[in-house]
Design an enzyme around this catalytic site. Structure first.
Site, mmCIF file in Angstrom:
data_model
loop_
_atom_site.group_PDB
_atom_site.id
_atom_site.type_symbol
_atom_site.label_atom_id
_atom_site.label_comp_id
_atom_site.label_asym_id
_atom_site.label_seq_id
_atom_site.Cartn_x
_atom_site.Cartn_y
_atom_site.Cartn_z
ATOM 1 N N ASP A 52 7.526 4.944 11.182
ATOM 2 C CA ASP A 52 6.395 4.024 11.278
ATOM 3 C C ASP A 52 5.439 4.537 12.348
ATOM 4 O O ASP A 52 5.846 4.818 13.480
ATOM 5 C CB ASP A 52 6.900 2.622 11.636
ATOM 6 C CG ASP A 52 5.814 1.582 11.511
ATOM 7 O OD1 ASP A 52 5.475 1.223 10.371
ATOM 8 O OD2 ASP A 52 5.298 1.134 12.554
ATOM 9 N N ASN A 60 -7.404 1.878 12.697
ATOM 10 C CA ASN A 60 -8.282 1.234 11.702
ATOM 11 C C ASN A 60 -9.346 0.372 12.366
ATOM 12 O O ASN A 60 -10.507 0.380 11.968
ATOM 13 C CB ASN A 60 -7.461 0.374 10.738
ATOM 14 C CG ASN A 60 -6.815 1.187 9.644
ATOM 15 O OD1 ASN A 60 -7.242 2.280 9.320
ATOM 16 N ND2 ASN A 60 -5.753 0.649 9.069
ATOM 17 N N HIS A 65 -11.328 2.033 8.319
ATOM 18 C CA HIS A 65 -10.271 2.327 7.348
ATOM 19 C C HIS A 65 -10.360 3.735 6.743
ATOM 20 O O HIS A 65 -9.308 4.343 6.496
ATOM 21 C CB HIS A 65 -10.229 1.251 6.262
ATOM 22 C CG HIS A 65 -9.720 -0.057 6.788
ATOM 23 N ND1 HIS A 65 -8.386 -0.348 6.893
ATOM 24 C CD2 HIS A 65 -10.373 -1.130 7.281
ATOM 25 C CE1 HIS A 65 -8.228 -1.552 7.401
ATOM 26 N NE2 HIS A 65 -9.423 -2.052 7.660
ATOM 27 N N ASP A 69 -7.253 6.280 6.644
ATOM 28 C CA ASP A 69 -6.802 7.013 5.461
ATOM 29 C C ASP A 69 -6.647 8.503 5.758
ATOM 30 O O ASP A 69 -5.687 9.142 5.311
ATOM 31 C CB ASP A 69 -7.777 6.820 4.296
ATOM 32 C CG ASP A 69 -7.717 5.428 3.695
ATOM 33 O OD1 ASP A 69 -6.797 4.649 4.048
ATOM 34 O OD2 ASP A 69 -8.602 5.116 2.860
ATOM 35 N N GLU A 95 1.522 2.049 6.931
ATOM 36 C CA GLU A 95 1.751 3.258 7.735
ATOM 37 C C GLU A 95 3.236 3.574 7.850
ATOM 38 O O GLU A 95 3.673 4.188 8.807
ATOM 39 C CB GLU A 95 1.120 3.090 9.123
ATOM 40 C CG GLU A 95 1.803 2.105 10.029
ATOM 41 C CD GLU A 95 1.379 0.654 9.847
ATOM 42 O OE1 GLU A 95 1.766 -0.157 10.693
ATOM 43 O OE2 GLU A 95 0.688 0.315 8.877
#
Length: 178
Positions: A52, A60, A65, A69, A95
């Site tokens: 994680d 973000n 965002h 990505d 994530e």
């Protein structure tokens, strides 16, 4: 040829995460069940890493965002480079990534997790606007060598518990569930 190409494309889309290109959660659960069923025959250890990204929401929120990505793609690539041919890497949500390690005892799984964690930490991520980011990851590790009905869920739960201990203990660490 057109039909064959579309069938291949459809099959790829059904098994892979469209953003990262890694396997998706559906395929991961299929491979987990398959590997766990093999455990009943082989008695070889099966290990699972849940990876994680630390403080991903902040990326973000700060950069948007699309930047998030880009980070996910870079980290997926780093994880893919870190795995061996018989290991399954997948994105299972947001994530969160997993790495399924057949025939891998706990000590070796922790070594793999540390290699992956360090690869992620050293990954140079340059966003489209030139900003360079570094991210870290917390990893939970679990292993089993004993087959019992429904045991693959227990393996996942144990790795998830180890991940949450890693998050509580400061992040950017690997914790094994023993």
């Amino acid at each position: 040829a057109y039909v064959s190409r579309n069938e291949r494309r459809t099959a790829t889309l059904a098994l892979h995460d469209p953003l990262t290109g890694l396997y998706n959660v559906r395929y991961f659960y299929y491979r987990l069940s398959e590997a766990y069923a093999n455990l009943g025959r082989t008695q070889a250890p099966l290990s699972l890493l849940i990876i994680d990204l630390d403080y991903f929401k902040k990326i973000n929120d700060t950069y948007g965002h699309p930047a998030g990505d880009e980070v996910l793609k870079a980290i997926a690539s780093a994880i893919a480079r870190s795995r061996r041919a018989n290991e399954t890497a997948a994105r299972v949500g947001g994530e969160e990534f997993v790495l399924l390690l057949p025939n891998c005892p706990l000590v070796q799984a922790v070594q793999v997790a540390e290699r992956v964690r360090n690869t992620i930490k050293e990954e140079r991520i340059v966003l489209s606007d030139g900003i360079e980011l570094n991210v870290t990851a917390s990893i939970g590790v679990a292993t089993t060598a004993e087959f019992e009905p429904g045991g693959e869920k227990k393996l996942y739960s144990n790795a998830d518990s180890a991940l949450y201990r890693a998050k509580r203990n400061g992040r950017d660490i690997t914790v094994a569930n023993s």
